[in-house]
Scaffold this motif. Sequence first.
Motif, PDB file in Angstrom:
ATOM      1  N   ALA A 135      14.926 -39.385   0.618  1.00 37.70           N
ATOM      2  CA  ALA A 135      15.948 -40.438   0.726  1.00 37.70           C
ATOM      3  C   ALA A 135      16.286 -41.073  -0.628  1.00 37.70           C
ATOM      4  CB  ALA A 135      15.481 -41.525   1.698  1.00 37.70           C
ATOM      5  N   PHE A 136      15.499 -40.759  -1.648  1.00 36.20           N
ATOM      6  CA  PHE A 136      15.605 -41.411  -2.967  1.00 36.20           C
ATOM      7  C   PHE A 136      17.031 -41.343  -3.566  1.00 36.20           C
ATOM      8  CE2 PHE A 136      12.154 -42.392  -6.391  1.00 36.20           C
ATOM      9  CZ  PHE A 136      12.878 -43.458  -6.844  1.00 36.20           C
ATOM     10  N   PRO A 137      17.643 -40.114  -3.652  1.00 34.68           N
ATOM     11  CA  PRO A 137      18.988 -40.062  -4.276  1.00 34.68           C
ATOM     12  C   PRO A 137      20.006 -40.946  -3.551  1.00 34.68           C
ATOM     13  CG  PRO A 137      18.087 -37.847  -3.969  1.00 34.68           C
ATOM     14  CD  PRO A 137      17.158 -38.789  -3.255  1.00 34.68           C
ATOM     15  N   TYR A 138      19.934 -40.970  -2.232  1.00 35.13           N
ATOM     16  CA  TYR A 138      20.869 -41.773  -1.440  1.00 35.13           C
ATOM     17  C   TYR A 138      20.651 -43.275  -1.703  1.00 35.13           C
ATOM     18  CZ  TYR A 138      23.086 -43.726   2.762  1.00 35.13           C
ATOM     19  OH  TYR A 138      23.851 -44.461   3.623  1.00 35.13           O
ATOM     20  N   LYS A 166      23.652 -48.265  -6.782  1.00 32.46           N
ATOM     21  CA  LYS A 166      24.637 -48.183  -7.863  1.00 32.46           C
ATOM     22  C   LYS A 166      25.990 -48.693  -7.377  1.00 32.46           C
ATOM     23  CE  LYS A 166      25.124 -44.773 -11.344  1.00 32.46           C
ATOM     24  NZ  LYS A 166      25.183 -43.348 -11.631  1.00 32.46           N
ATOM     25  N   LYS A 167      26.371 -48.240  -6.195  1.00 37.74           N
ATOM     26  CA  LYS A 167      27.650 -48.640  -5.609  1.00 37.74           C
ATOM     27  C   LYS A 167      27.736 -50.166  -5.460  1.00 37.74           C
ATOM     28  CE  LYS A 167      30.156 -48.094  -1.346  1.00 37.74           C
ATOM     29  NZ  LYS A 167      29.855 -47.862   0.065  1.00 37.74           N
ATOM     30  N   HIS A 168      26.631 -50.784  -5.083  1.00 35.94           N
ATOM     31  CA  HIS A 168      26.628 -52.237  -4.863  1.00 35.94           C
ATOM     32  C   HIS A 168      26.213 -53.016  -6.109  1.00 35.94           C
ATOM     33  CE1 HIS A 168      26.633 -50.820  -0.705  1.00 35.94           C
ATOM     34  NE2 HIS A 168      27.126 -51.998  -0.396  1.00 35.94           N
ATOM     35  N   ASP A 169      25.901 -52.282  -7.187  1.00 34.84           N
ATOM     36  CA  ASP A 169      25.448 -52.913  -8.425  1.00 34.84           C
ATOM     37  C   ASP A 169      24.251 -53.847  -8.187  1.00 34.84           C
ATOM     38  OD1 ASP A 169      25.421 -53.425 -11.133  1.00 34.84           O
ATOM     39  OD2 ASP A 169      26.815 -55.111 -10.979  1.00 34.84           O
TER      40      ASP A 169
END
Length: 274
Positions: A48-51, A57-60
């Motif tokens: 699950a790490f990459p997700y 990243k998307k949510h900063d």
Amino acid sequence: MAYFARKVIHATCPERYFIQYMQKQQNPFGKATYSLTFDFDFEKDIEAFPYVLDLLKKHDIKAGFAVIGKFVEEYPDIHLRAVDEGHEIINHTYTHPDNPHWAPDRYFNKLTYNEQKEEIERAHEVFKKNLGIECIGFRTPHYGNLHTESVYPILAELGYKYSSSTAACGYKGYGAPSEHSHGIIEIPTGCSVHFPFAIFDSWNMLRKKTPFLGDDKLFVKEFADTMKIIAEHNLFLTHYFDPYDITENGKLSNILDIIKKNKINTALYRDLHF
Ligand SMILES: [Zn+2]
């Protein structure tokens, strides 16, 4: 307040109890702040790490990752990505006794002082070699259950600054980060508005005690209700989640949206001024 009076308040108005309890904490950040952490214990957590990293990243949002030395040796790239993207690595021992992969019959609290020291020290060396970092924080495998006082002198000897291995409920200082012993700050993990005497985490809430009976929507709602209060009253809270459990059915994405929506500051444990 007397025990009975507290029980009555909790039974009739848990929100008020939660607010009263949390307001007694010394908020080290002085404004509404949340520290999000994850424990990577199993292969499925690594999967699950990459997700998890993509969503953060998307949510900063930066988070803390309690990781195992053995997994860092086996999967250095994904751990390195976490470091490169500004997240914090927390020492979760070398083999995570009693992890079924490598240490099924070992229990951290039953190890000798030297064995515990070796577990922590070896992970530290692996992080240094593979990730190029000097770790300053520790989390005992399985928290309170396998946590022992003997970690504090070991951590002090290694130059560590903090441990996050206890539950806020019942901890001194109403669960606020504070010096425990040997100069080490203990950062207890927190609860939620309707369950002030429990750890709010994916394992206890969705699997083990199952007060939510595996209801993901209810879990997210509990998080939302809690964060609303954190924002309104300028409180500090920290939780840990198991990556595999929290990424199922969009829970992590919802949780990150809630943090952003409430305009809550996010901080790493290393941001505490030691
Ligand atoms: Zn763990």
